[in-house]
Design a protein around this motif. Sequence first.
Motif, PDB file in Angstrom:
ATOM      1  N   LEU A 160      50.272  44.453  13.258  1.00 31.06           N
ATOM      2  CA  LEU A 160      50.565  43.099  13.702  1.00 31.06           C
ATOM      3  C   LEU A 160      49.511  42.760  14.892  1.00 31.06           C
ATOM      4  O   LEU A 160      49.089  41.612  15.041  1.00 31.06           O
ATOM      5  CB  LEU A 160      51.831  42.749  14.090  1.00 31.06           C
ATOM      6  CG  LEU A 160      52.945  42.511  12.759  1.00 31.06           C
ATOM      7  CD1 LEU A 160      54.355  42.827  13.212  1.00 31.06           C
ATOM      8  CD2 LEU A 160      52.618  41.443  12.047  1.00 31.06           C
ATOM      9  N   ASN A 213      45.763  42.568  13.935  1.00 32.51           N
ATOM     10  CA  ASN A 213      45.513  41.181  13.316  1.00 32.51           C
ATOM     11  C   ASN A 213      45.616  40.057  14.111  1.00 32.51           C
ATOM     12  O   ASN A 213      44.847  38.991  13.748  1.00 32.51           O
ATOM     13  CB  ASN A 213      46.348  41.063  12.162  1.00 32.51           C
ATOM     14  CG  ASN A 213      46.033  42.327  11.050  1.00 32.51           C
ATOM     15  OD1 ASN A 213      44.674  42.887  10.944  1.00 32.51           O
ATOM     16  ND2 ASN A 213      46.982  42.223  10.178  1.00 32.51           N
ATOM     17  N   ASN A 214      46.486  40.032  15.070  1.00 35.61           N
ATOM     18  CA  ASN A 214      46.787  38.854  16.049  1.00 35.61           C
ATOM     19  C   ASN A 214      46.839  39.044  17.332  1.00 35.61           C
ATOM     20  O   ASN A 214      47.133  38.109  18.027  1.00 35.61           O
ATOM     21  CB  ASN A 214      48.156  38.503  15.395  1.00 35.61           C
ATOM     22  CG  ASN A 214      48.647  38.260  13.944  1.00 35.61           C
ATOM     23  OD1 ASN A 214      47.878  37.330  13.430  1.00 35.61           O
ATOM     24  ND2 ASN A 214      49.071  39.317  13.427  1.00 35.61           N
ATOM     25  N   GLY A 262      50.822  38.395  18.489  1.00 37.76           N
ATOM     26  CA  GLY A 262      51.525  38.548  16.957  1.00 37.76           C
ATOM     27  C   GLY A 262      52.519  39.240  16.721  1.00 37.76           C
ATOM     28  O   GLY A 262      53.501  38.768  16.100  1.00 37.76           O
ATOM     29  N   ILE A 275      55.220  36.221  16.764  1.00 39.07           N
ATOM     30  CA  ILE A 275      55.091  34.965  15.655  1.00 39.07           C
ATOM     31  C   ILE A 275      56.612  34.719  15.189  1.00 39.07           C
ATOM     32  O   ILE A 275      57.277  35.667  14.948  1.00 39.07           O
ATOM     33  CB  ILE A 275      54.559  35.655  14.524  1.00 39.07           C
ATOM     34  CG1 ILE A 275      52.827  35.573  14.898  1.00 39.07           C
ATOM     35  CG2 ILE A 275      54.543  34.667  13.387  1.00 39.07           C
ATOM     36  CD1 ILE A 275      52.081  36.394  13.868  1.00 39.07           C
ATOM     37  N   ASP A 303      50.653  38.831   6.234  1.00 36.39           N
ATOM     38  CA  ASP A 303      50.106  38.711   7.689  1.00 36.39           C
ATOM     39  C   ASP A 303      48.669  38.328   7.540  1.00 36.39           C
ATOM     40  O   ASP A 303      47.720  39.269   7.509  1.00 36.39           O
ATOM     41  CB  ASP A 303      50.299  39.841   8.695  1.00 36.39           C
ATOM     42  CG  ASP A 303      49.717  39.577   9.841  1.00 36.39           C
ATOM     43  OD1 ASP A 303      49.553  38.725  10.283  1.00 36.39           O
ATOM     44  OD2 ASP A 303      49.365  40.815  10.424  1.00 36.39           O
ATOM     45  N   LYS A 324      45.061  35.342   7.620  1.00 36.74           N
ATOM     46  CA  LYS A 324      44.651  34.087   8.283  1.00 36.74           C
ATOM     47  C   LYS A 324      44.015  33.050   7.286  1.00 36.74           C
ATOM     48  O   LYS A 324      43.350  33.659   6.531  1.00 36.74           O
ATOM     49  CB  LYS A 324      44.014  34.597   9.399  1.00 36.74           C
ATOM     50  CG  LYS A 324      44.774  35.368  10.643  1.00 36.74           C
ATOM     51  CD  LYS A 324      43.800  35.515  11.842  1.00 36.74           C
ATOM     52  CE  LYS A 324      44.663  36.222  12.806  1.00 36.74           C
ATOM     53  NZ  LYS A 324      43.718  36.731  14.045  1.00 36.74           N
ATOM     54  N   PRO A 325      44.276  31.862   7.184  1.00 36.69           N
ATOM     55  CA  PRO A 325      45.649  31.253   7.940  1.00 36.69           C
ATOM     56  C   PRO A 325      46.805  31.480   7.375  1.00 36.69           C
ATOM     57  O   PRO A 325      46.782  31.815   6.145  1.00 36.69           O
ATOM     58  CB  PRO A 325      45.134  29.567   8.002  1.00 36.69           C
ATOM     59  CG  PRO A 325      44.344  29.666   6.744  1.00 36.69           C
ATOM     60  CD  PRO A 325      43.452  30.975   6.425  1.00 36.69           C
ATOM     61  N   LEU A 326      47.807  31.549   8.084  1.00 39.10           N
ATOM     62  CA  LEU A 326      49.229  31.657   7.411  1.00 39.10           C
ATOM     63  C   LEU A 326      49.365  30.717   6.197  1.00 39.10           C
ATOM     64  O   LEU A 326      49.030  29.504   6.377  1.00 39.10           O
ATOM     65  CB  LEU A 326      50.293  31.435   8.592  1.00 39.10           C
ATOM     66  CG  LEU A 326      50.443  32.615   9.504  1.00 39.10           C
ATOM     67  CD1 LEU A 326      51.269  32.205  10.534  1.00 39.10           C
ATOM     68  CD2 LEU A 326      50.621  34.181   8.923  1.00 39.10           C
TER      69      LEU A 326
END
Length: 297
Positions: free
Chosen positions: A162, A165-166, A170, A173, A240, A242-244
Amino acid sequence: MRNYKIEQKQEKESIGRLRGFIAGVASGVTKLTVGHPFDTIKVRLQNSGLDGRFSGPLHCLKTTIQKEGFRALYKGASPPLVGWVFMDSLMLGSLHNYRLLLQRNDPTIKLNLFQHALAGAGAGWTVSIIATPIEQIKTRLQVQYDQSTKVYSGPIDCARKLIRNNGIPGLWIGFIGTLAFRSWFCVLWGSYEVYSRWLRRYNMNEMMVNFLAGGLSANTFWCVSFPVDSVKNRFMTQPDVKPLHFPNLRSIARHMYQTEGINGFYRGFLPCILRSFPTNASAILVFETTMRFLKDF
């Protein structure tokens, strides 16, 4: 002599403020032991949508044990084992201190129902800070059914991916969803006081009052907050990438309503209610009993 008495009073007040945090640790351990298997079934049903994986809670329970073994009911238990200890310690500790704040540090002052609800909401908002990453990791692990759905090897791997990636954010979220869900703690602790006052009319033992009021208030809480929890969990456990696919809570709530109707918001409600009473009744009993025990120190 006067300075000694002042110092003694200040020391007693400091210990009094810590009581809630210490008692919260005992509550968190109790909650995990009793409630996590029910929570796993709840989260799996909430995230099954219309894929037909489970026909209901009993089918989910039976399938989980047959295919993955009894230990699968405790999937994702490591984060809440640590997390519930921290969360209950922070939540119940802050609840205790918000009550003291509203009492102006005078425990003899009786709070009204609104003040109890306000302290509960404050505790819910406070604990949301650490609850979000813990619940996100827990729910992601709980919806790994087999090798085809396995993305994370464990809680540390989940957190690492997580973050990769973010970034660090993240882990948070779904914070708004957690905040919205835990705002309903005003109902939990407001109704707990209502039930406690009602049960005391029957001259019950205080431990029995704590147990029954804790279970009843938890059921009341889940009846009003469950749809928010469903949206939050569905948002947290989406892939998970992008984009969600669902960028915010509103989009996922709209999708749930359009594809599943009102029933979609209540998937997993039965195991949640079945879990709610014994888990929270036991946890609140342990909390209140520990608070009384620590009062003598």
